[in-house]
Motif scaffolding. Structure first.
Motif, short mmCIF file in Angstrom:
data_model
loop_
_atom_site.label_atom_id
_atom_site.label_comp_id
_atom_site.label_asym_id
_atom_site.label_seq_id
_atom_site.Cartn_x
_atom_site.Cartn_y
_atom_site.Cartn_z
N GLN A 85 12.17 -13.19 -5.71
CA GLN A 85 13.34 -13.85 -6.31
C GLN A 85 14.23 -14.49 -5.25
O GLN A 85 15.26 -15.08 -5.59
CB GLN A 85 14.14 -12.84 -7.13
N GLY A 86 13.85 -14.35 -3.98
CA GLY A 86 14.59 -15.00 -2.90
C GLY A 86 15.56 -14.12 -2.16
O GLY A 86 16.30 -14.62 -1.29
N ALA A 87 15.60 -12.82 -2.45
CA ALA A 87 16.54 -11.93 -1.77
C ALA A 87 15.92 -11.40 -0.47
O ALA A 87 14.77 -10.95 -0.46
CB ALA A 87 16.91 -10.77 -2.67
N PRO A 88 16.66 -11.42 0.64
CA PRO A 88 16.16 -10.79 1.87
C PRO A 88 16.13 -9.27 1.71
O PRO A 88 17.03 -8.68 1.12
CB PRO A 88 17.20 -11.19 2.93
N VAL A 89 15.08 -8.65 2.22
CA VAL A 89 14.95 -7.19 2.16
C VAL A 89 14.65 -6.68 3.57
O VAL A 89 13.78 -7.22 4.26
CB VAL A 89 13.82 -6.76 1.20
N VAL A 90 15.37 -5.66 3.98
CA VAL A 90 15.23 -5.05 5.32
C VAL A 90 14.86 -3.57 5.15
O VAL A 90 15.62 -2.82 4.54
CB VAL A 90 16.56 -5.14 6.10
N ASN A 91 13.66 -3.20 5.61
CA ASN A 91 12.53 -4.00 6.09
C ASN A 91 11.83 -4.64 4.90
O ASN A 91 11.96 -4.17 3.78
CB ASN A 91 11.55 -3.12 6.84
N SER A 92 11.04 -5.66 5.15
CA SER A 92 10.31 -6.27 4.05
C SER A 92 9.33 -5.28 3.45
O SER A 92 8.94 -4.29 4.07
CB SER A 92 9.56 -7.50 4.55
N ALA A 93 8.93 -5.56 2.21
CA ALA A 93 7.95 -4.69 1.55
C ALA A 93 6.65 -4.63 2.35
O ALA A 93 6.05 -3.56 2.51
CB ALA A 93 7.69 -5.19 0.13
N ALA A 94 6.21 -5.78 2.87
CA ALA A 94 4.95 -5.82 3.62
C ALA A 94 5.05 -5.02 4.91
O ALA A 94 4.14 -4.27 5.27
CB ALA A 94 4.57 -7.27 3.91
N ALA A 95 6.16 -5.16 5.63
CA ALA A 95 6.33 -4.43 6.89
C ALA A 95 6.41 -2.93 6.64
O ALA A 95 5.85 -2.13 7.39
CB ALA A 95 7.59 -4.91 7.61
N THR A 96 7.10 -2.54 5.58
CA THR A 96 7.19 -1.12 5.24
C THR A 96 5.81 -0.56 4.90
O THR A 96 5.44 0.54 5.35
CB THR A 96 8.15 -0.92 4.06
N ALA A 97 5.04 -1.32 4.13
CA ALA A 97 3.71 -0.85 3.74
C ALA A 97 2.79 -0.67 4.95
O ALA A 97 1.92 0.20 4.94
CB ALA A 97 3.08 -1.84 2.75
N ARG A 98 2.99 -1.46 6.00
CA ARG A 98 2.15 -1.34 7.19
C ARG A 98 2.29 0.03 7.85
O ARG A 98 1.42 0.44 8.61
CB ARG A 98 2.50 -2.43 8.21
N CYS A 99 3.38 0.72 7.58
CA CYS A 99 3.62 2.02 8.21
C CYS A 99 3.28 3.18 7.29
O CYS A 99 3.51 4.34 7.66
CB CYS A 99 5.08 2.13 8.64
N GLN A 100 2.74 2.91 6.11
CA GLN A 100 2.47 3.99 5.17
C GLN A 100 1.10 4.62 5.37
O GLN A 100 0.93 5.82 5.19
CB GLN A 100 2.61 3.48 3.73
N ASP A 101 0.10 3.81 5.71
CA ASP A 101 -1.26 4.32 5.94
C ASP A 101 -1.45 4.48 7.44
O ASP A 101 -1.48 3.50 8.18
CB ASP A 101 -2.28 3.34 5.36
N ARG A 102 -1.60 5.72 7.90
CA ARG A 102 -1.66 5.96 9.34
C ARG A 102 -2.94 5.44 9.97
O ARG A 102 -2.97 5.19 11.18
CB ARG A 102 -1.48 7.45 9.62
N VAL A 103 -4.00 5.25 9.20
CA VAL A 103 -5.21 4.65 9.74
C VAL A 103 -4.96 3.18 10.05
O VAL A 103 -5.24 2.69 11.15
CB VAL A 103 -6.39 4.80 8.76
#
Length: 284
Positions: A85-103
């Motif tokens: 919808q155009g809102a900035p998010v800190v951290n982005s959803a994609a960046a946050t997801a990169r840290c969820q799976d430790r592999v």
């Protein structure tokens, strides 16, 4: 500015202190639950920046920026929808997801040349216990999926692994296996908030007697490497756990999107400044 905070815990020390800084400067702050609803009884009562359930019209205005503290699947889905919808998010959803799976985290870090602990194996705790004769101890087990109260344990023998597998709570837990690295017994905790470093040292959670309190650590100890982590993972608020494995060699053992950064003087102000900066710059 209107700032939304996506978290199930509006009383979190960092978040509540940041909200106080922002409100003191005349900005609006509202806490939004991971499911998208404004939290009842949260600080600042009348503020309404509720994005509403998916598929429904927005009942209130979007915030100028959202701080994504929650990391549940619902929270990530909400953050991605807000970004669309155009809102900035800190951290982005994609960046946050990169840290969820430790592999995936380890693969990305090592591919970027970061000195990240190698993942030796992935399995459930029960499957590892069955394969104990093929394992070399000691080793470190961590939940594959990073979350609150996940499993992080040093295992010194097949008997210890069998005892862990006998625990019904952990038996089917997907885990990664890392080689245990001899070290000083201290974790070096580095936190970055909008490029500003904070640091502390604390007894490793694998050390006998538990973690204990944070102790001072000059952030310059490994700041260049920590900043590089943010570039690689696309993070703006994050933590890096580092061990010193002899001769001053740093080894990254974990990366956390939007950690608590508790007890760090200046962290709420740094987070408030980052929120306003991202709000002013608009969509990511």
């Amino acid at each position: 500015m209107r700032v939304g905070v996506i978290s199930a815990d509006p009383g979190h020390p960092l978040l509540s202190a940041t909200a106080e800084v922002l409100r003191g400067a005349g900005h609006r702050v509202a806490f939004v639950g991971p499911d998208g609803g404004t939290l009842p009884g949260c600080p600042g009562g009348p503020d309404r920046l509720d994005p509403g359930p998916e598929g429904e019209d927005t009942p209130g205005p979007l915030a100028d920026v959202y701080l994504l503290k929650a990391r549940t699947p619902d929270a990530l889905t909400l953050a991605a929808r807000l970004e669309a919808q155009g809102a900035p998010v800190v951290n982005s959803a994609a960046a946050t997801a990169r840290c969820q799976d430790r592999v995936a985290m380890a693969e990305l870090a090592r591919a970027a040349g970061l000195p990240f602990a190698e993942t030796l194996r992935t399995a459930t705790v029960g499957a590892l216990a069955a394969a104990a004769p093929d394992l070399r101890f000691p080793l470190v087990l961590k939940s594959r999926h990073s979350r609150r109260d996940d499993l992080v344990a040093r295992v010194d023998s097949a008997a210890e692994l069998a005892a862990l597998a006998a625990n019904r709570h952990w038996r089917e837990e997907p885990v990664i296996v890392q080689e245990f690295t001899a070290n000083s017994g201290w974790d070096h905790k580095l936190w970055i908030v909008g490029g500003q470093p904070f640091a502390a040292r604390r007894r490793s959670e694998l050390a006998p007697g538990g973690r204990g309190p944070n102790l001072p650590l000059p952030p310059a100890a490994w700041i260049e490497g920590a900043l590089h982590v943010g570039e690689v993972f696309g993070l703006e608020v994050y933590g890096v756990d580092v061990l010193h494995a002899g001769a001053g060699v740093p080894l990254i053992v974990d990366i956390n999107a939007f950690p608590g950064v508790r007890g760090q003087v200046g962290a709420p102000e740094a987070l408030a400044e980052l929120a306003l900066r991202r709000a002013a710059s608009g969509s990511a």
